[in-house]
Design a protein around this motif. Sequence first.
Motif, PDB file in Angstrom:
ATOM      1  N   SER A  26       0.280  -1.063  -0.204  1.00  0.00           N
ATOM      2  CA  SER A  26      -0.322  -0.010   0.053  1.00  0.00           C
ATOM      3  C   SER A  26       0.880   1.704   0.074  1.00  0.00           C
ATOM      4  O   SER A  26       1.456   1.148   0.442  1.00  0.00           O
ATOM      5  CB  SER A  26      -0.578   0.124   1.347  1.00  0.00           C
ATOM      6  OG  SER A  26      -2.156  -1.039   1.241  1.00  0.00           O
ATOM      7  N   VAL A  29      -0.659   7.625   2.358  1.00  0.00           N
ATOM      8  CA  VAL A  29      -0.962   8.044   2.150  1.00  0.00           C
ATOM      9  C   VAL A  29      -1.063   9.593   3.686  1.00  0.00           C
ATOM     10  O   VAL A  29      -0.171   9.451   4.957  1.00  0.00           O
ATOM     11  CB  VAL A  29      -2.540   7.546   2.678  1.00  0.00           C
ATOM     12  CG1 VAL A  29      -3.561   8.739   2.723  1.00  0.00           C
ATOM     13  CG2 VAL A  29      -2.563   6.796   1.388  1.00  0.00           C
ATOM     14  N   VAL A  42      -1.830  10.483  -1.724  1.00  0.00           N
ATOM     15  CA  VAL A  42      -1.364   9.034  -1.796  1.00  0.00           C
ATOM     16  C   VAL A  42      -0.244   8.972  -2.605  1.00  0.00           C
ATOM     17  O   VAL A  42      -0.155   9.056  -4.174  1.00  0.00           O
ATOM     18  CB  VAL A  42      -2.642   8.013  -3.337  1.00  0.00           C
ATOM     19  CG1 VAL A  42      -2.016   6.651  -2.876  1.00  0.00           C
ATOM     20  CG2 VAL A  42      -4.239   7.662  -2.099  1.00  0.00           C
ATOM     21  N   THR A  62     -13.032   4.202  -1.814  1.00  0.00           N
ATOM     22  CA  THR A  62     -12.079   3.357  -2.022  1.00  0.00           C
ATOM     23  C   THR A  62     -11.052   3.447  -3.215  1.00  0.00           C
ATOM     24  O   THR A  62     -11.640   4.054  -4.839  1.00  0.00           O
ATOM     25  CB  THR A  62     -12.396   2.233  -2.175  1.00  0.00           C
ATOM     26  OG1 THR A  62     -13.095   1.384  -1.345  1.00  0.00           O
ATOM     27  CG2 THR A  62     -11.257   0.520  -2.699  1.00  0.00           C
ATOM     28  N   SER A  64      -7.840   2.503  -5.987  1.00  0.00           N
ATOM     29  CA  SER A  64      -7.228   1.184  -5.991  1.00  0.00           C
ATOM     30  C   SER A  64      -6.605   1.660  -7.704  1.00  0.00           C
ATOM     31  O   SER A  64      -6.112   2.611  -7.955  1.00  0.00           O
ATOM     32  CB  SER A  64      -7.844   0.519  -6.224  1.00  0.00           C
ATOM     33  OG  SER A  64      -9.627   0.247  -7.013  1.00  0.00           O
ATOM     34  N   PHE A  89      -2.924  -2.510  -5.487  1.00  0.00           N
ATOM     35  CA  PHE A  89      -2.628  -2.133  -3.633  1.00  0.00           C
ATOM     36  C   PHE A  89      -4.602  -1.628  -4.109  1.00  0.00           C
ATOM     37  O   PHE A  89      -5.104  -1.374  -4.724  1.00  0.00           O
ATOM     38  CB  PHE A  89      -2.042  -0.648  -3.830  1.00  0.00           C
ATOM     39  CG  PHE A  89      -2.567   0.415  -4.163  1.00  0.00           C
ATOM     40  CD1 PHE A  89      -3.412   1.034  -3.003  1.00  0.00           C
ATOM     41  CD2 PHE A  89      -1.661   0.897  -5.614  1.00  0.00           C
ATOM     42  CE1 PHE A  89      -3.568   2.467  -3.844  1.00  0.00           C
ATOM     43  CE2 PHE A  89      -2.191   2.578  -5.894  1.00  0.00           C
ATOM     44  CZ  PHE A  89      -3.309   2.529  -5.151  1.00  0.00           C
ATOM     45  N   SER A  90      -4.797  -1.575  -2.873  1.00  0.00           N
ATOM     46  CA  SER A  90      -6.196  -1.044  -2.539  1.00  0.00           C
ATOM     47  C   SER A  90      -5.938  -0.477  -1.152  1.00  0.00           C
ATOM     48  O   SER A  90      -6.201  -0.455  -0.028  1.00  0.00           O
ATOM     49  CB  SER A  90      -7.447  -2.130  -2.686  1.00  0.00           C
ATOM     50  OG  SER A  90      -8.801  -1.502  -2.458  1.00  0.00           O
ATOM     51  N   ARG A  91      -7.001   1.028  -1.167  1.00  0.00           N
ATOM     52  CA  ARG A  91      -6.953   2.094   0.039  1.00  0.00           C
ATOM     53  C   ARG A  91      -8.335   2.242   0.467  1.00  0.00           C
ATOM     54  O   ARG A  91      -8.932   2.158  -1.306  1.00  0.00           O
ATOM     55  CB  ARG A  91      -6.229   2.741   0.323  1.00  0.00           C
ATOM     56  CG  ARG A  91      -4.254   2.944   0.405  1.00  0.00           C
ATOM     57  CD  ARG A  91      -3.991   1.751   1.783  1.00  0.00           C
ATOM     58  NE  ARG A  91      -4.388   2.616   2.805  1.00  0.00           N
ATOM     59  CZ  ARG A  91      -3.262   2.859   3.376  1.00  0.00           C
ATOM     60  NH1 ARG A  91      -1.837   3.654   2.844  1.00  0.00           N
ATOM     61  NH2 ARG A  91      -3.497   4.159   4.797  1.00  0.00           N
ATOM     62  N   SER A  92      -9.477   2.439   1.904  1.00  0.00           N
ATOM     63  CA  SER A  92     -10.291   2.342   1.774  1.00  0.00           C
ATOM     64  C   SER A  92     -10.477   3.463   2.783  1.00  0.00           C
ATOM     65  O   SER A  92      -9.607   3.364   3.684  1.00  0.00           O
ATOM     66  CB  SER A  92     -11.227   1.389   1.662  1.00  0.00           C
ATOM     67  OG  SER A  92     -11.874   0.643   0.578  1.00  0.00           O
ATOM     68  N   PHE A  93     -11.090   4.512   2.605  1.00  0.00           N
ATOM     69  CA  PHE A  93     -11.532   5.369   3.721  1.00  0.00           C
ATOM     70  C   PHE A  93     -13.206   6.111   3.994  1.00  0.00           C
ATOM     71  O   PHE A  93     -13.287   6.021   3.215  1.00  0.00           O
ATOM     72  CB  PHE A  93     -10.760   6.788   2.785  1.00  0.00           C
ATOM     73  CG  PHE A  93      -9.228   6.747   2.542  1.00  0.00           C
ATOM     74  CD1 PHE A  93      -7.969   6.857   3.604  1.00  0.00           C
ATOM     75  CD2 PHE A  93      -9.079   6.653   1.843  1.00  0.00           C
ATOM     76  CE1 PHE A  93      -7.050   7.033   3.226  1.00  0.00           C
ATOM     77  CE2 PHE A  93      -7.610   6.079   0.969  1.00  0.00           C
ATOM     78  CZ  PHE A  93      -6.744   6.407   1.784  1.00  0.00           C
TER      79      PHE A  93
END
Length: 134
Positions: A26, A29, A42, A62, A64, A89-93
Amino acid sequence: MPNLFDDFFGRNFWNDVFEKPEWSSSPAVNVYEHKEDFEIEVAAPGLDKKDFHIDLKNNVLTVSSQKKEQKEEKDGEKVVFSEFNYSSFSRSFRLPEGVDANKIKAKHKDGILTILLPKREEYKEQAPRMIDIS
């Protein structure tokens, strides 16, 4: 329970030597709150804006990416050793209360994806005002 032995011998040494130094899981951030909006940065060097995918569902944003690196052969050359390289990758908020989801914008420059999350008017910091007493 991880221990010092696992840190040294639980990993594949040669994969670590040849692993790409770019993002492997990841990206880093940064999240800022400003008077008018929230901002998410990011850091993903080596990615272009076309490599990103941003979704918003049920108040969860998200970010990604999935990228396949290909080696090109040129005249007179041949690939002697090559490993397929797929990076993702994947990042979620979870969005804070008060974000105007219809006005979210994103831009990409110099390896940084910036997402602006404008606040709805009623959640913006209001200037103090004098209240008359009757």
